[in-house]
Design an enzyme around this catalytic site. Sequence first.
Site, PDB file in Angstrom:
ATOM      1  CB  CYS A 109      10.602   0.952  34.080  1.00 54.21           C
ATOM      2  SG  CYS A 109      10.531   2.376  35.194  1.00 54.21           S
ATOM      3  N   GLY A 210      22.592   1.619  26.179  1.00 55.94           N
ATOM      4  CA  GLY A 210      23.563   1.773  27.270  1.00 55.94           C
ATOM      5  C   GLY A 210      24.928   2.193  26.763  1.00 55.94           C
ATOM      6  CG  ASN A 211      27.993   1.664  28.201  1.00 58.31           C
ATOM      7  OD1 ASN A 211      27.473   1.995  29.266  1.00 58.31           O
ATOM      8  ND2 ASN A 211      28.631   0.514  28.053  1.00 58.31           N
ATOM      9  CD  GLU A 234      20.244  10.549  31.448  1.00 54.54           C
ATOM     10  OE1 GLU A 234      20.931  11.579  31.498  1.00 54.54           O
ATOM     11  OE2 GLU A 234      19.161  10.433  32.038  1.00 54.54           O
TER      12      GLU A 234
END
Length: 490
Positions: A109, A210-211, A234
Amino acid sequence: MMAKLQGFEFWRKTLKEAHFVVAPMVDQSELAWRLLSRRHGAQLCYTPMLHAQVFVRDANYRRENLYNEVCEEDRPLITQFCANDPEVFLQAALLAQDYCDAIDLNLGCPQMIAKRGHYGVFLQDEWELLEKMVRLTNEKLSVPITCKIRVFKDIEKTVHYAQMLEKAGCQLLTVHGRTKDQKGAMTGIASWEHIKAVRKAVNIPVFANGNIQHLSDVERCIQETGVQGVMSAEGNLHNPAVFEGRSPPVWEMAEEYLEVVKQYPPCNLSYVRAHLFKLWHHTLQIYQDLREELAKVKTLEGLAEVSKQLRLRCQEEIARGKDAEVKESCLPFPHWICQPYVRPVPKEPVSNGNIQGSEVKKAVCQKRALEDCDGSADTLSKNKQKKRSRNPNKNFCPSQKPKYIKCEQCGNPKGNKCVFNLCRGCCKKKAYKEVADCPSHGLRFKTKAEKRKAEEDERKEGSETEKSSSTPQSVPHQCTSPQEQPQQSL
């Protein structure tokens, strides 16, 4: 007692060789969202990040965040904690281990709250402490310990970091291919090179993070890095069906999520609102009136009604054939289709987690110019414009804002009318110690003490009166006639 599974055996048998993983997200990977994601391809989920110290001391926090969420459909499940004390982390993990399949230590975090609390990625340089935390929990728990980390700029240092955690007892490692500083406007591209290097260097399963925006990204990541699984945060929030390789209409996901929320209450209203904002993100840029309505409603029914209105407006657009105009938009799909939100990229490319050049950093991090002192609507942020619409007389000029007087003890703003010139926390301690009152902070220690004393005095007085009335009084001897003499029992 059966020996606990470790490493690849744990991944194969307990986690059922999970490839598609929903990330631990603060206030966003709650039970209802996990169940929705599992129904659309997710094979493993993490709880939201839980605070170990609060989990240990607060029974309500435990019940609300884990104990009342026991659900057969919600497995395998990993509980994540943030912590910076080995004993506290162990206590929290022991309280949680019967309700999940593993315990994860958050070392990734990057937010300011983690910096203030000294946890997450802000522990990544304290290897001795981390080694102790992982080793202790690995020895004492009946379930495996896992870790989620961010990378260092240097690949070699990142590899040594991962190897240290593996040696300490970490049984599975999630590597977010971004550095501590890659967040917000500076997020940039995650480095799969770092993840690949870690995967080659350790003998435990590795998840990449990630990505990840589409299923094709998942497949490409596994192929390029050799990891066992891929974690999405996300991408999953904007499209819960990302692991199915589908991009359904937003209302399909929103309505199914709301049904799951009703089926598994209670669910915090703020979590539901945040999920709807993510799902409807692109549509809400167009229908600003419904965006404001979604922010204001106070019930689950109200949120569902706004979502329904958004669906109706989108269906009206489809009926008018407006989806043909999508080609002119910057979005790959019509706004009512689940799709990722891509942050604007920095002006220069990001490679291996390193942003090239200070000029890029300056350009990306540049803040909005300070508002003019008249606070005209053109210079105010959207948030401040909303505040002004509620209070037209509100002053946004920094130079004209009142300067707060600091608390004499801790430096926080003091209470305006505090009798001790302290903030509420310091005032409460002082008032308690000195048995004093502070009306401005609503503290009545002296008043309550006096009231208790008065009540005790009254009780004492009452008991003495009662005692005296029950004691036989000495009376002068009087002659009585035989008729007045009490009868003696024979």
